[in-house]
Write a protein that holds these residues in place. Sequence first.
Motif, mmCIF file in Angstrom:
data_model
loop_
_atom_site.group_PDB
_atom_site.id
_atom_site.type_symbol
_atom_site.label_atom_id
_atom_site.label_comp_id
_atom_site.label_asym_id
_atom_site.label_seq_id
_atom_site.Cartn_x
_atom_site.Cartn_y
_atom_site.Cartn_z
ATOM 1 N N ASP A 47 -81.857 -4.931 -3.643
ATOM 2 C CA ASP A 47 -80.588 -4.220 -3.499
ATOM 3 C C ASP A 47 -80.425 -3.954 -2.004
ATOM 4 O O ASP A 47 -80.996 -3.000 -1.472
ATOM 5 C CB ASP A 47 -80.613 -2.918 -4.290
ATOM 6 C CG ASP A 47 -79.342 -2.098 -4.089
ATOM 7 O OD1 ASP A 47 -78.271 -2.697 -3.860
ATOM 8 O OD2 ASP A 47 -79.418 -0.854 -4.147
ATOM 9 N N PRO A 48 -79.673 -4.802 -1.286
ATOM 10 C CA PRO A 48 -79.631 -4.726 0.173
ATOM 11 C C PRO A 48 -78.634 -3.707 0.703
ATOM 12 O O PRO A 48 -77.661 -3.344 0.038
ATOM 13 C CB PRO A 48 -79.214 -6.144 0.575
ATOM 14 C CG PRO A 48 -78.331 -6.572 -0.556
ATOM 15 C CD PRO A 48 -78.895 -5.932 -1.802
ATOM 16 N N SER A 49 -78.898 -3.249 1.927
ATOM 17 C CA SER A 49 -77.970 -2.380 2.644
ATOM 18 C C SER A 49 -77.996 -2.753 4.122
ATOM 19 O O SER A 49 -79.023 -3.183 4.641
ATOM 20 C CB SER A 49 -78.358 -0.914 2.474
ATOM 21 O OG SER A 49 -77.560 -0.087 3.299
ATOM 22 N N GLY A 50 -76.856 -2.566 4.777
ATOM 23 C CA GLY A 50 -76.810 -2.826 6.207
ATOM 24 C C GLY A 50 -77.009 -1.572 7.033
ATOM 25 O O GLY A 50 -77.446 -1.646 8.189
ATOM 26 N N THR A 51 -76.717 -0.405 6.442
ATOM 27 C CA THR A 51 -76.755 0.842 7.221
ATOM 28 C C THR A 51 -77.425 1.995 6.476
ATOM 29 O O THR A 51 -77.355 3.129 6.922
ATOM 30 C CB THR A 51 -75.318 1.274 7.577
ATOM 31 O OG1 THR A 51 -74.566 1.418 6.360
ATOM 32 C CG2 THR A 51 -74.636 0.256 8.484
ATOM 33 N N SER A 52 -78.080 1.716 5.367
ATOM 34 C CA SER A 52 -78.671 2.796 4.583
ATOM 35 C C SER A 52 -80.056 2.382 4.082
ATOM 36 O O SER A 52 -80.920 2.057 4.870
ATOM 37 C CB SER A 52 -77.740 3.155 3.413
ATOM 38 O OG SER A 52 -78.279 4.227 2.673
ATOM 39 N N THR A 53 -80.247 2.396 2.756
ATOM 40 C CA THR A 53 -81.549 2.099 2.165
ATOM 41 C C THR A 53 -81.524 0.766 1.433
ATOM 42 O O THR A 53 -80.672 0.546 0.563
ATOM 43 C CB THR A 53 -81.972 3.207 1.181
ATOM 44 O OG1 THR A 53 -82.078 4.442 1.887
ATOM 45 C CG2 THR A 53 -83.325 2.881 0.544
ATOM 46 N N THR A 54 -82.429 -0.116 1.793
ATOM 47 C CA THR A 54 -82.648 -1.373 1.089
ATOM 48 C C THR A 54 -83.906 -1.221 0.246
ATOM 49 O O THR A 54 -84.921 -0.716 0.718
ATOM 50 C CB THR A 54 -82.822 -2.537 2.075
ATOM 51 O OG1 THR A 54 -81.589 -2.763 2.764
ATOM 52 C CG2 THR A 54 -83.227 -3.818 1.351
ATOM 53 N N SER A 55 -83.840 -1.667 -1.002
ATOM 54 C CA SER A 55 -84.989 -1.576 -1.896
ATOM 55 C C SER A 55 -85.260 -2.924 -2.550
ATOM 56 O O SER A 55 -84.333 -3.707 -2.778
ATOM 57 C CB SER A 55 -84.760 -0.524 -2.985
ATOM 58 O OG SER A 55 -84.641 0.764 -2.422
ATOM 59 N N ILE A 56 -86.532 -3.166 -2.847
ATOM 60 C CA ILE A 56 -86.908 -4.395 -3.540
ATOM 61 C C ILE A 56 -87.818 -4.077 -4.718
ATOM 62 O O ILE A 56 -88.537 -3.072 -4.723
ATOM 63 C CB ILE A 56 -87.614 -5.410 -2.620
ATOM 64 C CG1 ILE A 56 -88.976 -4.873 -2.162
ATOM 65 C CG2 ILE A 56 -86.739 -5.809 -1.456
ATOM 66 C CD1 ILE A 56 -89.865 -5.932 -1.526
ATOM 67 N N PHE A 57 -87.748 -4.948 -5.712
ATOM 68 C CA PHE A 57 -88.715 -4.974 -6.808
ATOM 69 C C PHE A 57 -89.386 -6.336 -6.735
ATOM 70 O O PHE A 57 -88.738 -7.367 -6.893
ATOM 71 C CB PHE A 57 -88.021 -4.784 -8.156
ATOM 72 C CG PHE A 57 -88.960 -4.869 -9.336
ATOM 73 C CD1 PHE A 57 -89.882 -3.862 -9.566
ATOM 74 C CD2 PHE A 57 -88.912 -5.947 -10.204
ATOM 75 C CE1 PHE A 57 -90.745 -3.931 -10.650
ATOM 76 C CE2 PHE A 57 -89.771 -6.022 -11.282
ATOM 77 C CZ PHE A 57 -90.695 -5.017 -11.512
#
Length: 203
Positions: free
Chosen positions: A44-54
Amino acid sequence: MNSDFMSNYPNQTGNKETKNSIFKSNSERKSLESQLKQGIMAMDPSGTSTTSIFYYENWNQWKILSFTEKNWLKQAENMENWLENLRPSKVLVETGLLFRRQKYNYNMTDLIKVIGALEYTAYQRETEYIRVSNEYRKRWANEYANKGLIKGLELRKIQGKMGAPRKVWFFKDRELNEHEKDAILVFYAWWTKKMGREWPFAE
């Protein structure tokens, strides 16, 4: 319980490995890298906040990671580090209706840049890049989650810091932020609906 099988890898803020140091040619490096690739990374990508991966290898070997940064270049660099350290065979990225019902501002612009950088990095590493529509996820994956139909993913009521109860998502007893939950749902959408496979966390 989440396996610690990746505990020896550098974290997202660690130094990158030196590339091409022991190989005679670029083709040799790519050949070895293809042999090392194994898991699936849902993001779940973000350019300016929080990116998370599973990150998933099997029912007992998985990992959840998050990275918060306002600078899109650092977001892109961190994603490159994840690809370098985890060496997935596939990367699933939540994309889709980026503009519809959303204001076109610098947050959206930076997200588009990050997604482009990620796709290029995956291309350079010969990692399969798969888009998973955010509308496709929202249409039914969230509904499944809210009804408690995704094994391992659970909404619990816990005691908040101020004493009032609050609802928090958990996966296998691991507390999640919203981005981490969405990364799991991206993987769920692709694994069960696109590929038609049985959810590996059914037990």
